[in-house]
Scaffold this active site. Structure first.
Site, PDB file in Angstrom:
ATOM      1  N   LYS A  35       0.918  -1.043  -0.045  1.00  0.00           N
ATOM      2  CA  LYS A  35      -0.015   0.001   0.014  1.00  0.00           C
ATOM      3  C   LYS A  35       1.117   1.366   0.061  1.00  0.00           C
ATOM      4  O   LYS A  35       1.543   1.619   1.114  1.00  0.00           O
ATOM      5  CB  LYS A  35      -0.820  -0.085   1.369  1.00  0.00           C
ATOM      6  N   GLU A  57      10.221   1.630   9.816  1.00  0.00           N
ATOM      7  CA  GLU A  57      11.625   2.641   9.448  1.00  0.00           C
ATOM      8  C   GLU A  57      10.957   4.005   9.606  1.00  0.00           C
ATOM      9  O   GLU A  57       9.947   4.392   8.644  1.00  0.00           O
ATOM     10  CB  GLU A  57      11.966   2.208   7.992  1.00  0.00           C
ATOM     11  N   CYS A  86      14.591  10.804   5.404  1.00  0.00           N
ATOM     12  CA  CYS A  86      14.649  10.373   6.835  1.00  0.00           C
ATOM     13  C   CYS A  86      16.118  10.468   7.468  1.00  0.00           C
ATOM     14  O   CYS A  86      16.463  10.382   8.374  1.00  0.00           O
ATOM     15  CB  CYS A  86      14.290   9.021   7.102  1.00  0.00           C
ATOM     16  N   GLU A 103      11.805  16.551  13.059  1.00  0.00           N
ATOM     17  CA  GLU A 103      12.236  16.226  12.000  1.00  0.00           C
ATOM     18  C   GLU A 103      11.775  17.604  11.130  1.00  0.00           C
ATOM     19  O   GLU A 103      10.509  17.926  10.958  1.00  0.00           O
ATOM     20  CB  GLU A 103      11.601  15.235  11.374  1.00  0.00           C
TER      21      GLU A 103
HETATM   22  P1  NAD Z   1       3.237   8.889   6.718  1.00  0.00           P
HETATM   23  O1  NAD Z   1       3.450   8.215   8.322  1.00  0.00           O
HETATM   24  O2  NAD Z   1       2.198  10.124   7.051  1.00  0.00           O
HETATM   25  O3  NAD Z   1       2.839   8.111   5.768  1.00  0.00           O
HETATM   26  C1  NAD Z   1       3.678   6.756   5.501  1.00  0.00           C
HETATM   27  C2  NAD Z   1       2.504   5.913   5.077  1.00  0.00           C
HETATM   28  O4  NAD Z   1       1.700   5.488   5.734  1.00  0.00           O
HETATM   29  C3  NAD Z   1       1.753   6.091   3.708  1.00  0.00           C
HETATM   30  O5  NAD Z   1       1.395   5.077   3.032  1.00  0.00           O
HETATM   31  C4  NAD Z   1       0.322   6.631   4.254  1.00  0.00           C
HETATM   32  O6  NAD Z   1      -0.873   6.533   3.531  1.00  0.00           O
HETATM   33  C5  NAD Z   1       0.317   5.535   5.472  1.00  0.00           C
HETATM   34  N1  NAD Z   1      -0.600   6.168   6.699  1.00  0.00           N
HETATM   35  C6  NAD Z   1      -0.704   7.220   6.960  1.00  0.00           C
HETATM   36  N2  NAD Z   1      -1.670   7.141   8.160  1.00  0.00           N
HETATM   37  C7  NAD Z   1      -2.019   5.850   8.205  1.00  0.00           C
HETATM   38  C8  NAD Z   1      -2.750   5.184   9.269  1.00  0.00           C
HETATM   39  N3  NAD Z   1      -3.280   5.833  10.119  1.00  0.00           N
HETATM   40  N4  NAD Z   1      -2.845   3.731   9.266  1.00  0.00           N
HETATM   41  C9  NAD Z   1      -2.314   3.223   8.072  1.00  0.00           C
HETATM   42  N5  NAD Z   1      -1.417   3.848   7.269  1.00  0.00           N
HETATM   43  C10 NAD Z   1      -1.315   5.140   7.256  1.00  0.00           C
HETATM   44  O7  NAD Z   1       4.733   9.317   6.321  1.00  0.00           O
HETATM   45  P2  NAD Z   1       5.022  10.187   5.094  1.00  0.00           P
HETATM   46  O8  NAD Z   1       4.834  11.857   5.520  1.00  0.00           O
HETATM   47  O9  NAD Z   1       4.630   9.624   3.931  1.00  0.00           O
HETATM   48  O10 NAD Z   1       6.654  10.173   5.046  1.00  0.00           O
HETATM   49  C11 NAD Z   1       7.415  10.921   5.632  1.00  0.00           C
HETATM   50  C12 NAD Z   1       8.056  10.062   6.793  1.00  0.00           C
HETATM   51  O11 NAD Z   1       8.641   8.808   6.550  1.00  0.00           O
HETATM   52  C13 NAD Z   1       9.162  10.775   7.464  1.00  0.00           C
HETATM   53  O12 NAD Z   1       8.700  11.011   9.169  1.00  0.00           O
HETATM   54  C14 NAD Z   1      10.424  10.101   7.047  1.00  0.00           C
HETATM   55  O13 NAD Z   1      11.629  10.451   8.196  1.00  0.00           O
HETATM   56  C15 NAD Z   1       9.914   8.720   7.218  1.00  0.00           C
HETATM   57  N6  NAD Z   1      10.940   7.907   6.478  1.00  0.00           N
HETATM   58  C16 NAD Z   1      11.621   6.907   7.264  1.00  0.00           C
HETATM   59  C17 NAD Z   1      12.602   6.060   6.468  1.00  0.00           C
HETATM   60  C18 NAD Z   1      13.115   5.021   7.170  1.00  0.00           C
HETATM   61  O14 NAD Z   1      14.115   4.185   6.416  1.00  0.00           O
HETATM   62  N7  NAD Z   1      13.366   5.187   8.423  1.00  0.00           N
HETATM   63  C19 NAD Z   1      12.540   6.262   4.886  1.00  0.00           C
HETATM   64  C20 NAD Z   1      11.798   7.372   4.461  1.00  0.00           C
HETATM   65  C21 NAD Z   1      10.960   8.010   5.059  1.00  0.00           C
END
Ligand code: NAD
Length: 480
Positions: free
Chosen positions: A173, A249, A283, A384
């Protein structure tokens, strides 16, 4: 670049969507394409397909699973340009970074194609005569992968590669901002001819609407997530009822430490490489830049010169270094961090505002920014920022900077610039971070474990550890 019809990929075929949603280009607000807005029924169908495919896939030879991963890697390279252009169109990053992302994704497929053949168990001498102790490592089962928008292709590849190598099946997803790169990936998966049901794709406009059907299902044994710490915690709570295995992650808040014995050219170019990738939305991005007071002036001058040469623009345009932020919310967060730094006495030396005028007004651009005189009570020292902002913090000595670097609820990546071998050994051991780059701004690699301490996550992707996340250990004791 022509885009596929909106559809989910379930059970080895494209299922046209009853409902769709528009995907927009963050650089100019134009509609890039339509994606399927899947509902709970689609999610359940995808889980059913992955469940049906699991037994045969788990028993498939590791050689065959490796061959399919390598074929997928080649299919992606064959589509390098259209996939990269899709990433640029929906994510906004410069084309060069999108091309890199496709190649980076293939590195993960290639690594796990090899690693899957080394899911060794053990035979352990038993303390009891006549008993034989075997340890088997077996695939966990059906995995659900939820991925973010900043690396819309590579974050999926990092999950599906170890899952496939281990013998798990998967439902993916992707983020609602960037579903089309995932569709491109599944075109390549289809061409590589994975068995039906082994890999399935569900795109949806609202994660909340689809999450219960995807996660609150007894058939799902594993959840693997990349995204924000806040959503990661929601998923852990959800998983508690079924005790699903969870890998997370999450966010980072990377310290970038420049000692006065550092190679200044390397430190400045390293900072730019770490800080401005995807306009600061990785990230791993340097978030707090600690500079020893003895070199503060020199380093600040050099950084200012380098940052003022960066070109902001549409990722598709030639020569762009920094594209737009992903959306209005991201722009508001970055603006708030800069305003907060100002109100706490930070001096904005360059940038500090939204890029305005002409084409910029149609997108979510922020001018690359340097703020001097930052202090630990600022938002940018704690959260962040996820944007093109360089906050400079001064420090006097090693113990002090290690303590300040560690005073974070995050623990993903940290960077140290020094030419002193003893110091680099000491400091890298003491930093409470899962990834440390010593004079290295880009430490991520599929051959090593990638993941965070503290609230930056659970589990690891990559290395030998990455495969473990998709395997259960089983003790078999024989009397014979
Ligand atoms: P996000 O948490 O808003 O969304 C990530 C995913 O989760 C998306 O697919 C979104 O649709 C889904 N999602 C959101 N709310 C949800 C819920 N209630 N239930 C189930 N799924 C849900 O994050 P983002 O804004 O897309 O990404 C940025 C974040 O990701 C930053 O914090 C970044 O640091 C982190 N990130 C971490 C890594 C790592 O490897 N540690 C890599 C890339 C990004």
């Amino acid at each position: 670049v022509s885009l596929p019809q909106p559809a989910c990929y379930i059970g080895g075929g494209w299922q046209p969507a009853a409902n769709t949603f528009s995907v927009r280009n963050p650089a100019d607000g134009t509609i890039v394409g339509q994606a399927a807005d899947a509902g709970p029924e689609d999610a359940r169908a995808a889980i059913a397909a992955a469940t049906a495919a699991f037994p045969a896939w788990a028993d498939e030879s590791t050689v065959q699973r490796a061959a399919l991963l390598r074929r997928l890697s080649q299919e992606l390279l064959d589509r390098l340009d259209p996939i990269a252009r899709t990433i640029v169109a929906e994510q906004g990053k410069p084309l060069g970074q999108a091309l890199f992302e496709v190649r980076y994704a293939t590195q993960w497929l290639d690594w796990f194609a090899e690693e899957g053949r080394r899911a060794y168990g053990r035979v352990v001498p038993s303390p009891v005569p006549g008993k034989h102790v075997h340890v088997l490592r077996q695939p966990i089962g059906v995995a659900v992968a939820i991925t973010p928008w900043n690396f819309p292709l590579a974050m999926i590849a990092r999950k599906l590669a170890p899952a496939m190598a281990a013998g798990c099946t998967m439902v993916v997803k992707p983020a609602e901002q960037t579903p089309l790169s995932a569709v491109r990936l599944f075109e390549a998966i289809d061409a590589a001819q994975f068995p039906p049901g082994v890999l399935n794709l569900i795109t949806a406009a609202s994660p909340e609407a689809i999450a219960p059907a995807l996660l609150e299902d007894d058939r799902v044994a594993k959840i693997t997530f990349t995204g924000s710490t806040e959503v990661g915690k929601i998923l852990v709570r959800l998983s508690a009822d079924r005790l699903q295995r969870v890998s997370l992650e999450l966010g980072g808040q990377a310290p970038f430490i420049v000692f006065d014995d550092a190679d200044m050219d390397a430190a400045v170019s390293g900072l730019l490489a770490s800080k401005f990738q995807i306009a600061g939305q990785s990230c791993l991005c340097a978030n707090r830049i600690y500079v020893q007071t003895t070199v503060e002036e020199e380093f600040t001058e050099r950084v200012l010169r380098a940052v003022s040469a960066l070109k902001v623009g549409n990722g598709a345009a030639h020569g762009t270094d920094i594209g737009p932020l992903i959306d209005e919310r991201a722009l508001a967060k970055v603006s708030a961090h800069v305003a907060d730094a100002r109100s706490h006495g930070g001096r904005v030396l360059i940038g500090g505002e939204r890029a305005a005028g002409g084409d910029f007004d149609r997108g979510w651009f922020f001018v690359p920014t340097v703020v001097a005189g930052c202090t630990d009570d600022m938002l940018c020292a704690q959260e962040e920022t996820f944007g093109p902002v360089v906050p400079l913090f001064a420090f006097e000595e090693e113990d002090e900077v290690v303590a300040r670097a560690n005073s974070s609820r995050y623990g993903l990546a940290a960077y140290v610039y020094t030419k002193d071998l003893g110091r680099s050994l000491r400091v890298s051991r003491r930093l409470q971070y899962g990834i440390v780059g010593v004079n290295d701004p880009t430490p991520a690699t599929p051959v090593g474990p990638f993941g965070g301490f503290k609230e930056s996550g659970l589990g690891r992707e990559g290395g030998t550890e990455g495969l473990d996340e998709f395997l259960e250990s089983k003790l078999v004791s024989f009397i014979a």
